[in-house]
Design a protein around this motif. Structure first.
Motif, mmCIF file in Angstrom:
data_model
loop_
_atom_site.group_PDB
_atom_site.id
_atom_site.type_symbol
_atom_site.label_atom_id
_atom_site.label_comp_id
_atom_site.label_asym_id
_atom_site.label_seq_id
_atom_site.Cartn_x
_atom_site.Cartn_y
_atom_site.Cartn_z
ATOM 1 N N GLY A 1 0.791 -1.224 0.000
ATOM 2 C CA GLY A 1 0.000 0.000 0.000
ATOM 3 C C GLY A 1 0.820 1.269 0.000
ATOM 4 O O GLY A 1 0.346 2.322 0.447
ATOM 5 N N TRP A 2 2.046 1.206 -0.528
ATOM 6 C CA TRP A 2 2.941 2.358 -0.520
ATOM 7 C C TRP A 2 3.100 2.939 -1.916
ATOM 8 O O TRP A 2 3.042 2.234 -2.924
ATOM 9 N N THR A 3 3.348 4.235 -1.966
ATOM 10 C CA THR A 3 3.752 4.875 -3.204
ATOM 11 C C THR A 3 5.250 4.654 -3.397
ATOM 12 O O THR A 3 5.959 4.209 -2.478
ATOM 13 N N GLN A 4 5.732 4.973 -4.598
ATOM 14 C CA GLN A 4 7.170 4.867 -4.835
ATOM 15 C C GLN A 4 7.947 5.796 -3.906
ATOM 16 O O GLN A 4 9.019 5.435 -3.409
ATOM 17 N N ARG A 5 7.390 6.980 -3.639
ATOM 18 C CA ARG A 5 8.062 7.920 -2.739
ATOM 19 C C ARG A 5 8.125 7.365 -1.315
ATOM 20 O O ARG A 5 9.158 7.457 -0.639
ATOM 21 N N GLU A 6 7.038 6.751 -0.861
ATOM 22 C CA GLU A 6 7.012 6.190 0.493
ATOM 23 C C GLU A 6 8.002 5.043 0.633
ATOM 24 O O GLU A 6 8.705 4.922 1.646
ATOM 25 N N LEU A 7 8.084 4.192 -0.400
ATOM 26 C CA LEU A 7 9.047 3.092 -0.347
ATOM 27 C C LEU A 7 10.462 3.638 -0.376
ATOM 28 O O LEU A 7 11.342 3.168 0.369
ATOM 29 N N GLY A 8 10.708 4.638 -1.232
ATOM 30 C CA GLY A 8 12.027 5.232 -1.297
ATOM 31 C C GLY A 8 12.462 5.818 0.039
ATOM 32 O O GLY A 8 13.626 5.694 0.433
ATOM 33 N N ASP A 9 11.525 6.431 0.766
ATOM 34 C CA ASP A 9 11.851 7.010 2.068
ATOM 35 C C ASP A 9 12.249 5.951 3.083
ATOM 36 O O ASP A 9 13.044 6.226 3.995
ATOM 37 N N LYS A 10 11.730 4.748 2.920
ATOM 38 C CA LYS A 10 12.009 3.690 3.888
ATOM 39 C C LYS A 10 13.358 3.017 3.645
ATOM 40 O O LYS A 10 13.882 2.338 4.521
ATOM 41 N N ILE A 11 13.945 3.181 2.445
ATOM 42 C CA ILE A 11 15.193 2.460 2.140
ATOM 43 C C ILE A 11 16.439 3.073 2.813
ATOM 44 O O ILE A 11 17.159 2.306 3.477
ATOM 45 N N ASN B 1 12.596 8.276 -7.580
ATOM 46 C CA ASN B 1 12.747 8.009 -9.014
ATOM 47 C C ASN B 1 13.623 6.789 -9.276
ATOM 48 O O ASN B 1 13.553 6.172 -10.339
ATOM 49 N N ARG B 2 14.473 6.419 -8.314
ATOM 50 C CA ARG B 2 15.237 5.176 -8.447
ATOM 51 C C ARG B 2 14.310 3.973 -8.351
ATOM 52 O O ARG B 2 14.476 2.987 -9.078
ATOM 53 N N ILE B 3 13.330 4.047 -7.458
ATOM 54 C CA ILE B 3 12.334 2.974 -7.352
ATOM 55 C C ILE B 3 11.610 2.816 -8.683
ATOM 56 O O ILE B 3 11.385 1.700 -9.167
ATOM 57 N N ALA B 4 11.267 3.945 -9.293
ATOM 58 C CA ALA B 4 10.585 3.901 -10.595
ATOM 59 C C ALA B 4 11.449 3.214 -11.643
ATOM 60 O O ALA B 4 10.957 2.399 -12.440
ATOM 61 N N GLN B 5 12.741 3.519 -11.657
ATOM 62 C CA GLN B 5 13.644 2.905 -12.631
ATOM 63 C C GLN B 5 13.756 1.399 -12.398
ATOM 64 O O GLN B 5 13.795 0.616 -13.350
ATOM 65 N N PHE B 6 13.801 0.989 -11.119
ATOM 66 C CA PHE B 6 13.864 -0.444 -10.803
ATOM 67 C C PHE B 6 12.601 -1.144 -11.311
ATOM 68 O O PHE B 6 12.667 -2.226 -11.903
ATOM 69 N N ILE C 1 20.944 -2.456 -1.706
ATOM 70 C CA ILE C 1 19.617 -1.853 -1.847
ATOM 71 C C ILE C 1 18.569 -2.930 -2.083
ATOM 72 O O ILE C 1 17.465 -2.885 -1.524
ATOM 73 N N SER C 2 18.911 -3.934 -2.905
ATOM 74 C CA SER C 2 17.978 -5.023 -3.169
ATOM 75 C C SER C 2 17.663 -5.779 -1.875
ATOM 76 O O SER C 2 16.509 -6.148 -1.620
ATOM 77 N N GLU C 3 18.681 -6.015 -1.067
ATOM 78 C CA GLU C 3 18.467 -6.714 0.204
ATOM 79 C C GLU C 3 17.589 -5.889 1.135
ATOM 80 O O GLU C 3 16.736 -6.433 1.843
ATOM 81 N N ARG C 4 17.772 -4.563 1.114
ATOM 82 C CA ARG C 4 16.948 -3.690 1.940
ATOM 83 C C ARG C 4 15.503 -3.694 1.446
ATOM 84 O O ARG C 4 14.559 -3.741 2.247
ATOM 85 N N LEU C 5 15.313 -3.639 0.139
ATOM 86 C CA LEU C 5 13.964 -3.718 -0.425
ATOM 87 C C LEU C 5 13.281 -5.022 -0.034
ATOM 88 O O LEU C 5 12.098 -5.044 0.324
#
Length: 282
Positions: free
Chosen positions: A29-39, A44-49, A60-64
């Motif tokens: 239930g997160w936006t790309q911005r919300e997920l990015g803040d948690k990493i 925009n990196r989340i969008a590229q992934f 970063i992959s392990e953190r995701l």
């Protein structure tokens, strides 16, 4: 806000990773911005992934994976993608395949991936990649079968296939597997956008004896050609070279049996399979 860009997991392992990442994010239930803040990383990196345009660094992959509760799935997929990167030519080919409005193919050794059954695809992979573990083969089979979605679009591309007789005579995987594969070809040929021709041995020498040829058309954009020969592949975009390889395909197409006669030929090949005896070394 425009709808998210449709993803095709069959184009590359990076795209498959992106599809998985997006599903996990939406499930949380997160936006790309919300997920990015948690990493934390830029959204925009989340969008590229997620679009498969960039692969995350391992940490970063392990953190995701941890943040999204993926239970190691993202980590495993990242490791696999890094261990078995696609060749540049084949990666580009899958991108073009997903956008093509017409595909004209001559296949010298196997049924094209878009028309393969699961059992046939597995045997082709197993024979071509004897060094791969079973789970790796299954990943590759799944990726190949996922590419079939291109033929299930609302406006699917034309797929015109010329198969060398050797493709249909060799019982890949045994009689049962090959019979299922030939039946799949017959069923596929019933679709309005699929044509299948057979180039019999009796046709003699031909213009594409060096390997398989695929000509991809895109409407307003120029055609491209994909060449396969053994383990070597190449993508051809220079217009003069594309024209020459297209000419080679046209000559093979002209030498093949007409579609209706080809269907009857495949039906007879299915009957002939019953007479196949197991191969024994002397």
């Amino acid at each position: 806000m425009p709808p998210p860009k449709e993803l095709d997991p069959s184009t590359s392992l990076a795209a498959l990773y992106g599809v998985k990442l997006r599903k996990l994010r939406l499930r949380a239930g997160w936006t790309q911005r919300e997920l990015g803040d948690k990493i934390p990383i830029a959204h925009n990196r989340i969008a590229q992934f997620e679009l498969g345009k960039e692969s995350p660094p391992k940490d970063i992959s392990e953190r995701l994976d941890a943040v999204l509760g993926a239970d190691g799935d993202l980590t495993d997929l990242w490791e696999y993608a890094k261990q078995f990167p696609p060749t540049e030519a084949f990666r580009k080919y899958k991108e073009y395949e997903a956008r093509a409005v017409a595909m004209h193919k001559y296949l010298a050794c196997s049924v094209p991936g878009l028309l393969q059954t699961e059992a046939y695809a597995r045997e082709v992979m197993r024979q071509a990649l004897p060094w791969c573990a079973a789970e790796e083969i299954e990943e590759k089979v799944a990726a190949r079968l996922a590419r079939k979605s291109v033929l299930e679009k609302e406006d699917p591309p034309l797929l015109w296939v010329v198969l060398d007789e050797a493709v249909l005579r060799r019982p890949v995987g045994g009689v049962a597997v090959m019979r299922e594969q030939l039946a799949c070809l017959l069923k596929a040929s019933e679709a309005a956008n699929v044509e299948v021709q057979v180039l019999p041995f009796a046709a003699g020498g031909h213009a594409a004896m060096g390997g398989s040829v695929t000509v991809l058309s895109f409407g307003a954009a120029p055609n491209v050609v994909y060449l396969e020969g053994g383990t070597l592949t190449s993508m051809v975009k220079e217009r003069r070279a594309v024209a020459r390889h297209s000419h080679r395909y046209d000559l093979v197409h002209a030498a093949a049996l007409p579609p209706a006669a080809s269907i009857r030929w495949i039906e007879r090949a299915m009957e002939d399979l019953e007479a196949c005896e197991p191969y024994e070394l002397i």
